[in-house]
Design an enzyme around this catalytic site. Structure first.
Site, PDB file in Angstrom:
ATOM      1  NE  ARG A 173     -10.498  -8.613  -1.698  1.00 55.87           N
ATOM      2  CZ  ARG A 173     -11.472  -7.940  -1.106  1.00 55.87           C
ATOM      3  NH1 ARG A 173     -12.700  -8.044  -1.553  1.00 55.87           N
ATOM      4  NH2 ARG A 173     -11.230  -7.147  -0.084  1.00 55.87           N
ATOM      5  CD  GLU A 185     -11.632  -0.318   0.081  1.00 58.38           C
ATOM      6  OE1 GLU A 185     -12.412  -1.254   0.282  1.00 58.38           O
ATOM      7  OE2 GLU A 185     -10.754   0.014   0.904  1.00 58.38           O
ATOM      8  CE  LYS A 241      -3.795  -0.273   2.543  1.00 61.86           C
ATOM      9  NZ  LYS A 241      -4.575  -0.528   3.778  1.00 61.86           N
ATOM     10  N   GLY A 246      -8.686  -4.066   7.813  1.00 62.60           N
ATOM     11  CA  GLY A 246      -8.695  -3.120   8.938  1.00 62.60           C
ATOM     12  C   GLY A 246      -7.593  -3.377   9.970  1.00 62.60           C
ATOM     13  CD  GLU A 284      -3.524   7.140   4.248  1.00 62.73           C
ATOM     14  OE1 GLU A 284      -3.096   6.400   3.355  1.00 62.73           O
ATOM     15  OE2 GLU A 284      -4.605   6.971   4.815  1.00 62.73           O
ATOM     16  CE  LYS A 285      -4.935  17.036   8.157  1.00 61.49           C
ATOM     17  NZ  LYS A 285      -4.378  17.170   9.522  1.00 61.49           N
TER      18      LYS A 285
HETATM   19  P1  ADP Z   1     -14.934  -6.210   0.844  1.00 56.97           P
HETATM   20  O1  ADP Z   1     -14.427  -4.857   0.551  1.00 56.97           O
HETATM   21  O2  ADP Z   1     -15.137  -7.132  -0.307  1.00 56.97           O
HETATM   22  O3  ADP Z   1     -16.051  -6.171   1.775  1.00 56.97           O
HETATM   23  P2  ADP Z   1     -13.364  -7.011   3.016  1.00 56.97           P
HETATM   24  O4  ADP Z   1     -12.271  -6.057   3.322  1.00 56.97           O
HETATM   25  O5  ADP Z   1     -14.566  -7.042   3.888  1.00 56.97           O
HETATM   26  O6  ADP Z   1     -13.702  -6.820   1.513  1.00 56.97           O
HETATM   27  O7  ADP Z   1     -12.758  -8.449   2.908  1.00 56.97           O
HETATM   28  C1  ADP Z   1     -13.408  -9.530   2.266  1.00 56.97           C
HETATM   29  C2  ADP Z   1     -13.011 -10.792   2.965  1.00 56.97           C
HETATM   30  O8  ADP Z   1     -11.605 -10.937   2.932  1.00 56.97           O
HETATM   31  C3  ADP Z   1     -13.403 -10.785   4.421  1.00 56.97           C
HETATM   32  O9  ADP Z   1     -13.816 -12.083   4.774  1.00 56.97           O
HETATM   33  C4  ADP Z   1     -12.122 -10.379   5.142  1.00 56.97           C
HETATM   34  O10 ADP Z   1     -12.084 -10.930   6.429  1.00 56.97           O
HETATM   35  C5  ADP Z   1     -11.062 -10.973   4.247  1.00 56.97           C
HETATM   36  N1  ADP Z   1      -9.801 -10.206   4.194  1.00 56.97           N
HETATM   37  C6  ADP Z   1      -9.609  -8.954   3.728  1.00 56.97           C
HETATM   38  N2  ADP Z   1      -8.309  -8.597   3.791  1.00 56.97           N
HETATM   39  C7  ADP Z   1      -7.656  -9.664   4.309  1.00 56.97           C
HETATM   40  C8  ADP Z   1      -6.281  -9.951   4.623  1.00 56.97           C
HETATM   41  N3  ADP Z   1      -5.298  -9.090   4.406  1.00 56.97           N
HETATM   42  N4  ADP Z   1      -5.985 -11.141   5.146  1.00 56.97           N
HETATM   43  C9  ADP Z   1      -6.965 -12.049   5.358  1.00 56.97           C
HETATM   44  N5  ADP Z   1      -8.257 -11.845   5.071  1.00 56.97           N
HETATM   45  C10 ADP Z   1      -8.604 -10.686   4.567  1.00 56.97           C
HETATM   46  P1  ADP Z   2      -7.617  -2.127   4.793  1.00 55.28           P
HETATM   47  O1  ADP Z   2      -6.614  -2.566   3.776  1.00 55.28           O
HETATM   48  O2  ADP Z   2      -7.395  -2.731   6.124  1.00 55.28           O
HETATM   49  O3  ADP Z   2      -9.027  -2.201   4.269  1.00 55.28           O
HETATM   50  P2  ADP Z   2      -7.806   0.746   4.398  1.00 55.28           P
HETATM   51  O4  ADP Z   2      -6.626   1.544   3.987  1.00 55.28           O
HETATM   52  O5  ADP Z   2      -8.829   0.460   3.338  1.00 55.28           O
HETATM   53  O6  ADP Z   2      -7.268  -0.598   5.039  1.00 55.28           O
HETATM   54  O7  ADP Z   2      -8.496   1.417   5.651  1.00 55.28           O
HETATM   55  C1  ADP Z   2      -9.487   0.733   6.417  1.00 55.28           C
HETATM   56  C2  ADP Z   2     -10.518   1.708   6.965  1.00 55.28           C
HETATM   57  O8  ADP Z   2      -9.881   2.668   7.867  1.00 55.28           O
HETATM   58  C3  ADP Z   2     -11.186   2.569   5.909  1.00 55.28           C
HETATM   59  O9  ADP Z   2     -12.333   1.934   5.333  1.00 55.28           O
HETATM   60  C4  ADP Z   2     -11.539   3.812   6.695  1.00 55.28           C
HETATM   61  O10 ADP Z   2     -12.728   3.570   7.418  1.00 55.28           O
HETATM   62  C5  ADP Z   2     -10.393   3.965   7.699  1.00 55.28           C
HETATM   63  N1  ADP Z   2      -9.314   4.876   7.224  1.00 55.28           N
HETATM   64  C6  ADP Z   2      -8.268   4.525   6.463  1.00 55.28           C
HETATM   65  N2  ADP Z   2      -7.441   5.569   6.209  1.00 55.28           N
HETATM   66  C7  ADP Z   2      -7.975   6.643   6.839  1.00 55.28           C
HETATM   67  C8  ADP Z   2      -7.591   8.035   6.980  1.00 55.28           C
HETATM   68  N3  ADP Z   2      -6.493   8.514   6.423  1.00 55.28           N
HETATM   69  N4  ADP Z   2      -8.391   8.840   7.715  1.00 55.28           N
HETATM   70  C9  ADP Z   2      -9.490   8.349   8.316  1.00 55.28           C
HETATM   71  N5  ADP Z   2      -9.912   7.068   8.220  1.00 55.28           N
HETATM   72  C10 ADP Z   2      -9.167   6.204   7.499  1.00 55.28           C
HETATM   73 MG    MG Z   3      -9.964  -1.213   2.641  1.00 60.24          MG
END
Ligand code: ADP
Ligand code: ADP
Ligand code: MG
Length: 447
Positions: A292, A275, A116, A165, A200-201
């Site tokens: 995906r 996203e 990322k 997350g 990140e901010k």
């Molecule tokens: P979506 O944006 O499709 O809702 P999610 O972030 O909720 O994607 O993830 C979809 C599925 O993949 C969930 O079951 C989540 O627990 C799993 N998942 C997402 N990121 C990871 C990761 N880095 N390692 C393992 N499982 C992950």
């Molecule tokens: P992941 O790969 O775990 O999904 P993301 O980068 O998509 O990680 O971030 C997960 C969640 O955290 C986002 O859906 C958002 O709710 C929150 N988030 C991420 N970055 C920021 C930011 N810079 N400021 C505020 N909230 C954030």
């Molecule tokens: Mg995400």
């Protein structure tokens, strides 16, 4: 071209893929763990192969067993669904080596987006707006302090290999920075085996708005509008909708073009989601790209009329996209509720167990994606999502009403579910107003 596909997944997404294959006249191979002998996907596929024990690492993540299952059955392609191996570029490379077609993006694009911190630097070069912060990985505490002071607190320390997350920590001041870095690194090491972090901010009260894109292997790419996923509980999506209540045609066009630029950087093809965070002033910032198909893809399917899974398969066969950007229009308002086997009254703890009786809603513009049935015993080893209920109305108000009616009709007896929680969410005034942010569900108790 291939006439047989192996589905490296389980649950409702495996069923969804089997249905798409049937419509295309393609044979299907399901794989299942010993805990999933009676799972629907293993029963309705043309063939089913047991690939190991209940734990995912023994079965659905067991790459050798999956390749062997392809060899035994003669399946020429793998659809990974979401979760499990869907974003594992090493497995994609292994499939390539074995002559098995991966129904998804190229391994190099997946790898690049999975890092990322680096992906963010590439986005900056491509002119995609990103949240201000470090350029790439942050190595030292001194560097972290300098960058955080520049962008201004609060900041987020994020794992470069992160997902789901995990590996994200907030620091409100310089005093909190060191602890945030230590905690983020520790979690990142544990979950991803890589403790690189970036900074990140912290965007205050943003919305999560993502753009679905799809591209073929000949350079054609189209965006399919947005999904608003601001209804989250602890970074987990609960309800998704399209159009986003904050969207305008101009903003959609800008975000759609930015998403396509993001995808083109690495020559991305097949389906993907970019996203973004959107702030109060409707500025948008790239957050990450999911390489995906996503859980909430039916929202886009119902609002555009495009069958994303069939399109993914056609693309993997080397066919050009079956539509152009100008063929895509959005109609009506679509909402998806994730139905989980969990107990909202006890901290949303998972509630596996036997379903004694079940009744699913129906009617015009009501869609259910599920793999559960009467008498089915939900195993404790996997994700607690057991169904997705998707409805479409002419506008947001009608979609909300339709969803309330559908949820009230839905009966799943024998286990606890979040159906009532979803109903409370739909009745919530803030939700109804459309004016909320990604933190709003954490600030109230709808249980
Ligand atoms: P979506 O944006 O499709 O809702 P999610 O972030 O909720 O994607 O993830 C979809 C599925 O993949 C969930 O079951 C989540 O627990 C799993 N998942 C997402 N990121 C990871 C990761 N880095 N390692 C393992 N499982 C992950
Ligand atoms: P992941 O790969 O775990 O999904 P993301 O980068 O998509 O990680 O971030 C997960 C969640 O955290 C986002 O859906 C958002 O709710 C929150 N988030 C991420 N970055 C920021 C930011 N810079 N400021 C505020 N909230 C954030
Ligand atoms: Mg995400």
């Amino acid at each position: 071209m291939f006439d047989k596909i192996l589905i490296a997944n389980r649950g409702e997404i495996a069923i969804r893929i089997i249905r798409a294959c049937r419509e295309l006249g393609i044979e299907t191979v399901a794989v299942y763990s010993t805990a999933d002998k009676s799972a629907l996907h293993a029963q309705i596929a043309d063939q089913a192969v047991c690939i190991g024990g209940p734990r995912s690492t023994d079965s659905y993540l067991n790459t050798k067993a999956l390749i062997a299952a392809c060899e035994i059955t003669g399946a020429k392609a793998i659809h990974p669904g979401f979760g499990f191996l869907s974003e594992d570029s090493n497995f994609v490379r292994l499939c390539d080596k074995c002559g098995i077609k991966w129904i998804g993006p190229n391994a190099s694009a997946m790898e690049a987006m999975g890092n990322k911190a680096n992906a963010k630097s590439a986005m900056i070069k491509a002119g995609v707006p990103v949240v201000t912060g470090s350029e790439g990985v942050v190595e030292t505490l001194e560097e972290a302090k300098k960058i955080s002071a520049e962008v201004g607190y609060p900041v987020l320390v994020k794992a470069s290999a992160g997902g789901g997350g995990r590996g994200i920590r907030r620091a409100d001041s310089e005093e909190e920075l060191e602890a945030a870095i230590t905690a983020a690194k520790q979690e990142a090491k544990q979950f991803f085996g890589n403790d690189d972090i970036y900074i990140e901010k912290f965007i205050v009260n943003p919305r999560h708005v993502e753009i679905q894109i799809i591209a073929d292997e000949h350079g054609n790419a189209v965006h399919l509008g947005e999904r608003d996923c601001s209804c989250q509980r602890r970074n987990q999506k609960v309800l998704e909708e399209s159009p986003s209540p904050v969207m305008t045609p101009e903003l959609r066009e800008k975000m759609g073009q930015a998403a396509l630029r993001a995808a083109s950087v690495y020559g991305y093809y097949n389906a993907g989601t970019v996203e973004f965070l959107v702030d109060k002033d409707k500025n948008f910032y790239f957050m990450e790209m999911n390489a995906r198909i996503q859980v909430e893809h039916p929202v886009t399917e119902m609002v555009t009329g495009v069958d994303l899974i069939k399109e993914q398969i056609r693309i993997a066969m080397g066919l050009p996209l079956s539509f152009k950007q100008e063929d895509i229009s959005l109609s009506g308002h679509v909402i998806e509720c994730r139905i989980n086997a969990e107990d909202p009254k006890h901290g949303f703890r998972p509630c596996p167990g036997k379903i004694h009786s079940i009744h699913m809603p129906g009617g015009p513009n009501v869609r259910i994606d599920t793999a559960v049935y009467q008498g089915y015993e939900i195993p404790l080893y996997y994700d607690s999502m057991i169904a997705k209920l998707i409805v479409k109305g002419r506008n947001r108000e009608e979609a909300i009403t339709k969803m309330k009616v559908a949820l009230s009709e839905m009966l799943i007896e024998g286990i606890q579910t979040n159906i009532d929680f979803q109903l409370n969410l739909l009745r919530d005034e803030e939700f109804e107003s459309g004016d909320f942010d990604i933190g709003f569900l954490n600030r109230k108790d709808l249980t």
